[in-house]
Motif scaffolding. Structure first.
Motif, PDB file in Angstrom:
ATOM      1  N   ALA A  19      21.281  40.859  10.907  1.00 38.29           N
ATOM      2  CA  ALA A  19      21.199  39.912  12.015  1.00 38.29           C
ATOM      3  C   ALA A  19      22.124  40.382  13.133  1.00 38.29           C
ATOM      4  O   ALA A  19      23.303  40.660  12.895  1.00 38.29           O
ATOM      5  CB  ALA A  19      21.581  38.509  11.570  1.00 38.29           C
ATOM      6  N   GLU A  20      21.579  40.479  14.332  1.00 34.71           N
ATOM      7  CA  GLU A  20      22.343  40.891  15.513  1.00 34.71           C
ATOM      8  C   GLU A  20      22.767  39.655  16.301  1.00 34.71           C
ATOM      9  O   GLU A  20      21.926  38.875  16.747  1.00 34.71           O
ATOM     10  CB  GLU A  20      21.484  41.797  16.390  1.00 34.71           C
ATOM     11  CG  GLU A  20      22.143  42.220  17.682  1.00 34.71           C
ATOM     12  CD  GLU A  20      21.215  42.997  18.589  1.00 34.71           C
ATOM     13  OE1 GLU A  20      21.655  43.386  19.698  1.00 34.71           O
ATOM     14  OE2 GLU A  20      20.032  43.210  18.223  1.00 34.71           O
ATOM     15  N   GLU A  21      24.057  39.479  16.441  1.00 32.49           N
ATOM     16  CA  GLU A  21      24.573  38.334  17.186  1.00 32.49           C
ATOM     17  C   GLU A  21      24.519  38.608  18.686  1.00 32.49           C
ATOM     18  O   GLU A  21      24.918  39.675  19.146  1.00 32.49           O
ATOM     19  CB  GLU A  21      26.019  38.043  16.778  1.00 32.49           C
ATOM     20  CG  GLU A  21      26.622  36.838  17.493  1.00 32.49           C
ATOM     21  CD  GLU A  21      28.110  36.668  17.246  1.00 32.49           C
ATOM     22  OE1 GLU A  21      28.663  35.642  17.680  1.00 32.49           O
ATOM     23  OE2 GLU A  21      28.731  37.580  16.641  1.00 32.49           O
ATOM     24  N   HIS A  22      24.026  37.627  19.432  1.00 29.37           N
ATOM     25  CA  HIS A  22      24.038  37.674  20.893  1.00 29.37           C
ATOM     26  C   HIS A  22      24.979  36.598  21.420  1.00 29.37           C
ATOM     27  O   HIS A  22      25.445  35.741  20.672  1.00 29.37           O
ATOM     28  CB  HIS A  22      22.623  37.479  21.454  1.00 29.37           C
ATOM     29  CG  HIS A  22      21.754  38.690  21.297  1.00 29.37           C
ATOM     30  ND1 HIS A  22      20.960  39.170  22.303  1.00 29.37           N
ATOM     31  CD2 HIS A  22      21.555  39.533  20.255  1.00 29.37           C
ATOM     32  CE1 HIS A  22      20.310  40.237  21.899  1.00 29.37           C
ATOM     33  NE2 HIS A  22      20.649  40.476  20.646  1.00 29.37           N
ATOM     34  N   GLU A  23      25.251  36.665  22.677  1.00 23.84           N
ATOM     35  CA  GLU A  23      26.155  35.695  23.290  1.00 23.84           C
ATOM     36  C   GLU A  23      25.654  34.272  23.051  1.00 23.84           C
ATOM     37  O   GLU A  23      24.448  34.011  23.067  1.00 23.84           O
ATOM     38  CB  GLU A  23      26.255  35.970  24.797  1.00 23.84           C
ATOM     39  CG  GLU A  23      27.366  35.225  25.499  1.00 23.84           C
ATOM     40  CD  GLU A  23      27.539  35.670  26.936  1.00 23.84           C
ATOM     41  OE1 GLU A  23      28.593  35.380  27.516  1.00 23.84           O
ATOM     42  OE2 GLU A  23      26.606  36.299  27.476  1.00 23.84           O
ATOM     43  N   GLY A  24      26.584  33.363  22.802  1.00 27.37           N
ATOM     44  CA  GLY A  24      26.209  31.967  22.590  1.00 27.37           C
ATOM     45  C   GLY A  24      25.727  31.673  21.186  1.00 27.37           C
ATOM     46  O   GLY A  24      24.960  30.718  20.975  1.00 27.37           O
ATOM     47  N   MET A  25      26.150  32.470  20.202  1.00 29.31           N
ATOM     48  CA  MET A  25      25.780  32.242  18.797  1.00 29.31           C
ATOM     49  C   MET A  25      24.270  32.268  18.582  1.00 29.31           C
ATOM     50  O   MET A  25      23.720  31.491  17.792  1.00 29.31           O
ATOM     51  CB  MET A  25      26.365  30.917  18.298  1.00 29.31           C
ATOM     52  CG  MET A  25      27.841  30.978  17.969  1.00 29.31           C
ATOM     53  SD  MET A  25      28.176  31.929  16.479  1.00 29.31           S
ATOM     54  CE  MET A  25      27.496  30.849  15.230  1.00 29.31           C
ATOM     55  N   LYS A  26      23.617  33.164  19.280  1.00 33.74           N
ATOM     56  CA  LYS A  26      22.186  33.380  19.052  1.00 33.74           C
ATOM     57  C   LYS A  26      22.025  34.657  18.239  1.00 33.74           C
ATOM     58  O   LYS A  26      22.759  35.623  18.430  1.00 33.74           O
ATOM     59  CB  LYS A  26      21.452  33.486  20.387  1.00 33.74           C
ATOM     60  CG  LYS A  26      21.508  32.212  21.214  1.00 33.74           C
ATOM     61  CD  LYS A  26      20.819  32.393  22.555  1.00 33.74           C
ATOM     62  CE  LYS A  26      20.909  31.122  23.384  1.00 33.74           C
ATOM     63  NZ  LYS A  26      20.303  31.284  24.744  1.00 33.74           N
ATOM     64  N   ASN A  30      17.033  38.778  14.165  1.00 33.87           N
ATOM     65  CA  ASN A  30      16.920  39.428  12.865  1.00 33.87           C
ATOM     66  C   ASN A  30      16.180  40.757  12.990  1.00 33.87           C
ATOM     67  O   ASN A  30      15.183  40.863  13.699  1.00 33.87           O
ATOM     68  CB  ASN A  30      16.191  38.520  11.873  1.00 33.87           C
ATOM     69  CG  ASN A  30      16.996  37.294  11.512  1.00 33.87           C
ATOM     70  OD1 ASN A  30      18.198  37.217  11.785  1.00 33.87           O
ATOM     71  ND2 ASN A  30      16.351  36.313  10.915  1.00 33.87           N
ATOM     72  N   HIS A  31      16.674  41.755  12.273  1.00 36.18           N
ATOM     73  CA  HIS A  31      16.057  43.086  12.257  1.00 36.18           C
ATOM     74  C   HIS A  31      15.656  43.421  10.828  1.00 36.18           C
ATOM     75  O   HIS A  31      16.512  43.472   9.939  1.00 36.18           O
ATOM     76  CB  HIS A  31      17.034  44.142  12.773  1.00 36.18           C
ATOM     77  CG  HIS A  31      17.439  43.970  14.198  1.00 36.18           C
ATOM     78  ND1 HIS A  31      16.840  44.658  15.238  1.00 36.18           N
ATOM     79  CD2 HIS A  31      18.395  43.184  14.765  1.00 36.18           C
ATOM     80  CE1 HIS A  31      17.422  44.317  16.386  1.00 36.18           C
ATOM     81  NE2 HIS A  31      18.352  43.424  16.121  1.00 36.18           N
ATOM     82  N   SER A  32      14.378  43.645  10.616  1.00 35.22           N
ATOM     83  CA  SER A  32      13.872  44.043   9.310  1.00 35.22           C
ATOM     84  C   SER A  32      13.169  45.404   9.421  1.00 35.22           C
ATOM     85  O   SER A  32      12.725  45.793  10.503  1.00 35.22           O
ATOM     86  CB  SER A  32      12.882  43.009   8.768  1.00 35.22           C
ATOM     87  OG  SER A  32      13.510  41.753   8.611  1.00 35.22           O
TER      88      SER A  32
END
Length: 322
Positions: free
Chosen positions: A122-129, A132-134
């Motif tokens: 899981a890649e975290e983005h700004e703002g706790m978004k 998912n990478h599979s």
């Protein structure tokens, strides 16, 4: 018995590595793990973190003689460890939960024909978004490698500072077969943490059209040449090389549209790939095969081409690269 080496390339990561090591300390198979921090000559060191965790895990620090980047640090870690499996984690990331490594190791133990076990991350983005990478074969995140397979095909990191993980994993992709396979797991085993000053995000994502483009070309040339050396009769390698040429065509026109400062630089890298890889391969296939691979690649990349129209067709582009 120790089964798994965890290699952590680290450069001035004193502010983040605690959370990384804490995520390792909670693993259910901690007694089977050896942790190696590879200090990429940051001049500071990680002794206090070794002292903090040495009573709960097998942990040590290796120091490079000169700064080489994460690929060089990872390779030094691989060369100086011995467990049958290894995985890598960046010094600002974490494993997803206490069972992450047990899942990867068990999948490897139970499936001898699989040489690489790839969990989701899981890649975290700004703002706790989170994204998912599979089924990923680019990044090092969430992957377990069997050392015997890596040694058999002499798979090593190219000494570049961008896309070196892509080069490493591309060799794995290209030398795999029906008897030596990659396993993909749906389970999230790794978190790629948000970092505002990450090189991939600063300066309006300049990295994508500057260092990353150059590194992508260098590592595709490196990976394809190495794969052809160890598996010279594998036609899949040629197909991949053709697909990569189509990817570069798209990537180049993304540069023209989104950051034209690097147009000339990246055009030269396209010419380099054409000369080093594509020129000889295209002579082996008729135009229909090329058409099919190009069309498939453009379809797969359609979302990345919605904001621009290429000035030339791919065949016009290739003609100019001669």
């Amino acid at each position: 018995m120790k089964k798994l080496d965890i290699i952590i390339p680290a450069y001035k990561a004193q502010g983040t590595i605690l959370r990384t090591l804490s995520s390792i300390a909670q693993q259910t198979i901690l007694d089977e793990i050896v942790v190696t921090i590879v200090n990429d000559k940051d001049g500071i060191g990680y002794e206090k973190f070794i002292d903090m965790f040495k009573d709960v895990m097998d942990i040590r620090e290796l120091v490079l003689e000169e700064n080489g980047g994460p690929g060089v640090a990872r390779q030094y870690g691989i060369d100086n460890t011995t467990c049958q499996y290894f995985t890598c984690i960046d010094a600002d990331d974490t494993f997803a939960n206490a069972y992450s490594l047990q899942l990867l190791v068990k999948s490897a133990d139970d499936n001898k024909e699989y040489h690489t076990i790839i969990g989701s991350f899981a890649e975290e983005h700004e703002g706790m978004k989170f994204v998912n990478h599979s089924n990923d074969m680019v990044w090092m995140f969430g992957k377990l490698y069997k050392r015997d397979f890596i040694n058999k095909y002499k798979i090593r990191f190219n000494e570049t500072r961008a896309n070196e993980d892509n080069g490493f994993n591309t060799i794995i992709r290209l030398v795999s077969s029906e008897t030596e396979k990659v396993m993909f797991l749906p389970d999230i085993v790794y978190f790629w943490h948000w970092k505002e000053d990450s090189i991939t995000r600063i300066n309006n994502c300049q990295y994508s059209y500057d260092q990353s483009f150059v590194g992508y070309v260098d590592n595709m040339i490196y990976a394809i040449k190495h794969a052809k050396k160890v598996k010279p009769f594998n036609n899949y390698i040629d197909m991949w090389a053709i697909q990569t040429m189509a990817q570069l065509y798209i990537y180049y026109y993304q540069t023209v549209k989104r950051d034209p400062r690097f147009t000339e630089q990246n055009y030269k890298k396209c010419k380099e790939y054409y000369k080093e890889i594509f020129k000889d391969i295209k002579e082996k296939f008729d135009k229909q095969v090329l058409d099919d691979i190009f069309a498939q690649t453009f379809t797969q990349q359609s979302q990345n081409t919605q904001d621009f129209v290429a000035e030339k067709t791919i065949y016009q582009f290739l003609e100019e690269l001669l």
